[in-house]
Design an enzyme around this catalytic site. Structure first.
Site: not given
Length: 328
Positions: A67, A166, A225, A292
């Site tokens: 992000r 990913h 996450d 990731e």
């Protein structure tokens, strides 16, 4: 649209499948001790499902993985608006039409290696400068998959660069197995606290005494996450450092992840069912886990964090490696 796909293999070892769409890693068969093989990646039955999915399954992510707050870049007195999905207060994984949705060009191919390329023009996704990107998939030995990510920036302005892969791993070979039953070790002393949108709420914090302490390895047990910051120290594309180990719930297979990047986002696939709706198959929530390697979320706006500078200067080359070694 291209239907390009390639299979790489090593005799008696792993076999992987890569698509031209998104330079996506969507298959990985690993030999087990009993002579059988196990598929350990989530993928789809058809290319239309790969194009349709919104979970980034197997894709190469760019220009920026994770992000960027407020969907804009700020550096000094300069501001660059970034493309983002409707309704989001940030750009995620490069936004709509990111590298994961592009058709990559074949550079070269051999039995155990593949090179794919992409040109990202100045202003692409809102980012300054033109970026030439290459992804190199290699099987350096029977049980190892290497992904080398290379980018060169041209133009007058610097740009943050943060590429990753990913892939969703399912080491038990069955998407119905909840990955929260698997065991995870993350070689990180700190993680980044985030809000409900996944944006940072403060500086990286110690994992000791928190639910994010996976340093000794344990059953995952819950939804994750979150980005884990690896210890400072020398790591390069030629000498990646150990970042994480994932073990199947049945104890038959393990995977060691090494990288030259400073952090690892661990995502247990809570929203996989929504992201693969209308796809074949539709993967269930927690049916796969993404590990990731990347920079911490919103790193372009946080030069104070203990990681290398994520802004690439014109003419410079960005080069990092992701290494996945399987053990039985």
């Amino acid at each position: 649209m291209s239907d390009a796909a390639w299979t790489l293999s090593r005799p008696g070892g792993v076999s992987i499948r890569v698509l031209g769409h998104g330079a996506s890693w969507v298959g990985c068969r690993v030999p087990l001790r009993d002579g059988s093989t196990r598929e350990v990646l989530l993928g789809f039955d058809d290319l239309d499902s790969q194009r349709r999915n919104r979970a980034y399954v197997g894709a190469t992510i760019g220009r920026w993985a994770n992000r960027i707050a407020s969907s804009q870049l700020r550096r000094g007195d300069r501001v660059w608006p970034l493309l983002s999905e409707p309704g989001l207060n940030h750009q995620l994984h490069g936004g709509p039409g990111g590298f994961h949705q592009r058709e990559w060009t074949l550079v070269s191919q051999a039995r155990d290696r593949l090179r794919l390329a992409l040109h990202s023009p100045d202003g692409d996704q809102g980012f300054p400068g033109a970026l030439d990107v290459e992804v190199r998939y290699t099987l350096p030995d029977a049980m190892t998959v290497d992904i080398e990510l290379i980018a060169v920036l041209q133009g007058d302005d610097p740009s943050p660069v943060g590429l990753t892969n990913h892939a969703y791993f399912q080491l038990d070979g069955d998407g119905c197995v909840d990955v929260r039953r698997q065991r995870l070790r993350v070689a990180a002393n700190r993680m980044l606290p985030v809000d409900a949108s996944g944006l940072p709420t403060g500086a990286p914090m110690a994992v000791e005494g928190t639910r994010f302490d996976y340093r000794e390895g344990r059953v995952i047990g819950e939804a994750l996450d979150h980005a884990f910051l690896l210890p400072e120290g020398h790591a390069s594309a030629d000498a990646p450092r150990h970042a994480a180990t994932l073990k199947s719930a049945d104890g038959l297979l393990a995977m060691d992840l090494s990288t030259s990047l400073p952090a690892v986002q661990v995502y247990t696939g809570e929203f996989l069912a929504a992201g693969t709706a209308g796809c074949s198959p539709r993967w269930p929530a927690y049916g796969g886990i993404a590990l990731e390697p990347q920079f911490l979320p919103d790193s372009p706006h946080h030069p104070e964090w203990a990681q290398p500078d994520c802004w690439l200067a014109p003419g410079q080359t960005w080069r990092h490696r992701l290494r996945y070694r399987f053990r039985t």
